[in-house]
Design a protein around this motif. Structure first.
Motif, PDB file in Angstrom:
ATOM      1  N   MET A   1       0.894  -1.269  -0.086  1.00  0.00           N
ATOM      2  CA  MET A   1       0.013  -0.098  -0.080  1.00  0.00           C
ATOM      3  C   MET A   1       0.803   1.139  -0.031  1.00  0.00           C
ATOM      4  N   LEU A   2       0.556   2.300  -0.763  1.00  0.00           N
ATOM      5  CA  LEU A   2       1.049   3.396  -0.917  1.00  0.00           C
ATOM      6  C   LEU A   2       0.487   4.133   0.184  1.00  0.00           C
ATOM      7  N   LYS A   3       1.428   4.995   0.836  1.00  0.00           N
ATOM      8  CA  LYS A   3       0.934   5.987   1.903  1.00  0.00           C
ATOM      9  C   LYS A   3       0.677   7.287   1.220  1.00  0.00           C
ATOM     10  N   VAL A   4      -0.608   7.982   1.925  1.00  0.00           N
ATOM     11  CA  VAL A   4      -1.035   9.196   1.259  1.00  0.00           C
ATOM     12  C   VAL A   4      -1.118  10.150   2.464  1.00  0.00           C
ATOM     13  N   LEU A   5      -0.710  11.471   2.174  1.00  0.00           N
ATOM     14  CA  LEU A   5      -1.202  12.432   3.040  1.00  0.00           C
ATOM     15  C   LEU A   5      -2.024  13.512   2.557  1.00  0.00           C
ATOM     16  N   VAL A   6      -3.041  13.926   3.050  1.00  0.00           N
ATOM     17  CA  VAL A   6      -4.063  14.901   2.641  1.00  0.00           C
ATOM     18  C   VAL A   6      -3.679  16.204   3.419  1.00  0.00           C
ATOM     19  N   VAL A   7      -3.538  17.265   2.805  1.00  0.00           N
ATOM     20  CA  VAL A   7      -3.290  18.521   3.455  1.00  0.00           C
ATOM     21  C   VAL A   7      -4.342  19.625   2.767  1.00  0.00           C
ATOM     22  N   ASP A   8      -5.281  20.174   3.668  1.00  0.00           N
ATOM     23  CA  ASP A   8      -6.137  21.266   3.127  1.00  0.00           C
ATOM     24  C   ASP A   8      -7.017  21.796   4.229  1.00  0.00           C
ATOM     25  N   ASP A   9      -7.146  23.167   4.440  1.00  0.00           N
ATOM     26  CA  ASP A   9      -7.480  23.685   5.372  1.00  0.00           C
ATOM     27  C   ASP A   9      -9.069  23.619   5.475  1.00  0.00           C
ATOM     28  N   GLU A  10      -9.715  23.456   4.137  1.00  0.00           N
ATOM     29  CA  GLU A  10     -11.182  23.471   4.174  1.00  0.00           C
ATOM     30  C   GLU A  10     -11.708  21.932   4.591  1.00  0.00           C
ATOM     31  N   VAL A  11     -12.208  21.775   5.681  1.00  0.00           N
ATOM     32  CA  VAL A  11     -12.701  20.583   6.097  1.00  0.00           C
ATOM     33  C   VAL A  11     -13.483  19.625   5.343  1.00  0.00           C
ATOM     34  N   LEU A  12     -14.340  20.283   4.519  1.00  0.00           N
ATOM     35  CA  LEU A  12     -15.362  19.515   3.819  1.00  0.00           C
ATOM     36  C   LEU A  12     -14.442  19.004   2.610  1.00  0.00           C
ATOM     37  N   VAL A  13     -13.595  19.755   1.958  1.00  0.00           N
ATOM     38  CA  VAL A  13     -12.864  19.357   0.988  1.00  0.00           C
ATOM     39  C   VAL A  13     -12.070  18.097   1.410  1.00  0.00           C
ATOM     40  N   ARG A  14     -11.268  18.441   2.311  1.00  0.00           N
ATOM     41  CA  ARG A  14     -10.355  17.291   2.930  1.00  0.00           C
ATOM     42  C   ARG A  14     -10.892  16.067   3.177  1.00  0.00           C
ATOM     43  N   LYS A  15     -12.241  16.118   3.960  1.00  0.00           N
ATOM     44  CA  LYS A  15     -12.959  14.775   4.212  1.00  0.00           C
ATOM     45  C   LYS A  15     -13.408  14.251   3.098  1.00  0.00           C
ATOM     46  N   GLY A  16     -13.906  15.050   2.029  1.00  0.00           N
ATOM     47  CA  GLY A  16     -14.356  14.610   0.877  1.00  0.00           C
ATOM     48  C   GLY A  16     -13.169  13.615   0.172  1.00  0.00           C
ATOM     49  N   ILE A  17     -11.973  14.379  -0.049  1.00  0.00           N
ATOM     50  CA  ILE A  17     -10.915  13.489  -0.559  1.00  0.00           C
ATOM     51  C   ILE A  17     -10.505  12.133   0.272  1.00  0.00           C
ATOM     52  N   VAL A  18     -10.526  12.365   1.467  1.00  0.00           N
ATOM     53  CA  VAL A  18     -10.321  11.107   2.277  1.00  0.00           C
ATOM     54  C   VAL A  18     -11.345   9.927   2.493  1.00  0.00           C
ATOM     55  N   MET A  19     -12.651  10.416   2.287  1.00  0.00           N
ATOM     56  CA  MET A  19     -13.786   9.494   2.691  1.00  0.00           C
ATOM     57  C   MET A  19     -14.445   9.081   1.378  1.00  0.00           C
ATOM     58  N   GLU A  20     -14.334   9.880   0.454  1.00  0.00           N
ATOM     59  CA  GLU A  20     -15.140   9.578  -0.839  1.00  0.00           C
ATOM     60  C   GLU A  20     -14.037   9.032  -2.051  1.00  0.00           C
ATOM     61  N   THR A  21     -12.955   8.978  -1.807  1.00  0.00           N
ATOM     62  CA  THR A  21     -12.121   8.246  -2.551  1.00  0.00           C
ATOM     63  C   THR A  21     -11.694   7.085  -2.291  1.00  0.00           C
ATOM     64  N   ASP A  22     -11.738   5.949  -3.251  1.00  0.00           N
ATOM     65  CA  ASP A  22     -11.555   4.583  -3.051  1.00  0.00           C
ATOM     66  C   ASP A  22     -10.290   4.259  -3.133  1.00  0.00           C
ATOM     67  N   TRP A  23      -9.467   4.590  -1.931  1.00  0.00           N
ATOM     68  CA  TRP A  23      -8.221   4.763  -2.008  1.00  0.00           C
ATOM     69  C   TRP A  23      -7.519   3.275  -1.729  1.00  0.00           C
ATOM     70  N   ASN A  24      -8.249   2.118  -1.197  1.00  0.00           N
ATOM     71  CA  ASN A  24      -8.059   0.813  -1.355  1.00  0.00           C
ATOM     72  C   ASN A  24      -7.917   0.296  -2.914  1.00  0.00           C
ATOM     73  N   ALA A  25      -8.712   0.565  -3.616  1.00  0.00           N
ATOM     74  CA  ALA A  25      -8.843   0.174  -4.975  1.00  0.00           C
ATOM     75  C   ALA A  25      -7.567   0.832  -5.566  1.00  0.00           C
ATOM     76  N   LEU A  26      -7.071   2.040  -5.494  1.00  0.00           N
ATOM     77  CA  LEU A  26      -6.003   2.673  -5.817  1.00  0.00           C
ATOM     78  C   LEU A  26      -4.649   2.150  -5.340  1.00  0.00           C
ATOM     79  N   GLY A  27      -4.642   1.095  -4.354  1.00  0.00           N
ATOM     80  CA  GLY A  27      -3.512   0.453  -3.881  1.00  0.00           C
ATOM     81  C   GLY A  27      -2.761   1.258  -2.825  1.00  0.00           C
ATOM     82  N   CYS A  28      -3.728   2.437  -1.999  1.00  0.00           N
ATOM     83  CA  CYS A  28      -3.161   3.347  -1.448  1.00  0.00           C
ATOM     84  C   CYS A  28      -3.953   3.323   0.071  1.00  0.00           C
ATOM     85  N   MET A  29      -3.567   4.019   1.100  1.00  0.00           N
ATOM     86  CA  MET A  29      -3.949   4.360   2.205  1.00  0.00           C
ATOM     87  C   MET A  29      -3.706   5.748   2.734  1.00  0.00           C
TER      88      MET A  29
END
Length: 256
Positions: free
Chosen positions: A1-29
């Motif tokens: 698994m590739l490690k991903v860091l998400v940095v964004d001051d807009e909570v909704l945008v940040r959570k959207g990227i984290v929660m709505e992206t199928d990271w597992n399917a991309l081989g990432c976490m």
């Protein structure tokens, strides 16, 4: 698994990227989130991510400054910049920091996933190149070659099963397969082009290269796993054979 860091001051945008992206399917976490560049800088140092998805305009420290500091410290993580500002100057700054991509908010559906897959492809390609180098290290003495005698095949199998033992020696191997030290040394060299000790060393380094591809292992842990009690000595041997010290090799594989 590739490690991903998400940095964004807009909570909704940040959570959207984290929660709505199928990271597992991309081989990432996603290993961490941060709401500004200052927090992102600390998270990047702590988790050493392969990929950073980062907003540009943020309080305390913007994304460009954060990545610039990471680059100065030798961090080569793939960076995907996000911004609502379509000013070319931002894109130009991102390019100077070797950004993998520059996406405008709101990001179109599937665009981030496409970018991540492209990055993953580059990382996998580099890992495959490293595995090829590892195979080349032992190109003259592959297990399973039918042109080798029974005794040499037994010696190769024994090394494969016991290379992690720091005390592994010609004497031990010879005793296990029922030959004298001198006879084993002679036939092994004749059939593989390596002395027994040289083959053990190269086998260990080949195994170390595979372990270093896994970001979970530290250099000293890899050294112990492949049979070296002294990490400094391991690093010296590793560099002699591969041209890089273990840390340089691991950073190149994970970050370039």
């Amino acid at each position: 698994m590739l490690k991903v860091l998400v940095v964004d001051d807009e909570v909704l945008v940040r959570k959207g990227i984290v929660m709505e992206t199928d990271w597992n399917a991309l081989g990432c976490m996603v290993v961490a989130e941060a709401e500004n560049g200052l927090e992102g800088l600390e998270a990047a140092k702590k988790y050493d991510p392969h990929i950073i998805v980062c907003d540009i305009r943020m309080p305390k420290m913007d994304g460009l400054e954060m990545v610039n500091k990471l680059r100065e410290e030798g961090n080569k993580a793939y960076v995907v910049f996000l911004t609502a500002y379509s000013d070319f100057s931002y894109a130009r700054s991102a390019i100077k920091l070797a950004a993998a991509d520059y996406l405008l908010k709101p990001v179109e559906e599937g665009e981030l996933e496409k970018t991540i897959m492209a990055i993953r492809g580059k990382i996998v390609e580099k890992q495959q190149e490293s595995n090829t180098v590892g195979r080349e290290i032992l190109s003259h003495a592959q297990l399973g070659r039918s042109d080798k005698s029974k005794y040499v095949m037994e010696a190769l199998r024994y090394i494969n099963e016991h290379y992690g033992n720091p005390e592994l020696s010609v004497c031990e191997i010879a005793e296990r397969i029922g030959l004298s030290d001198s006879h084993l040394s002679h036939v092994f060299k004749k059939e593989t082009d390596y002395t027994v000790n040289a083959y053990i060393t190269r086998y260990r380094i080949s195994a170390a290269m595979k372990l270093l591809n896994d970001c979970r292992y530290k250099v000293y842990e890899v050294a112990e796993l492949v049979g070296y009690k002294d990490t400094t000595y391991f690093s010296t041997i590793f560099k002699k054979i591969t041209g890089l010290n273990p840390s340089e090799y691991q950073n190149r594989i994970h970050n370039e």
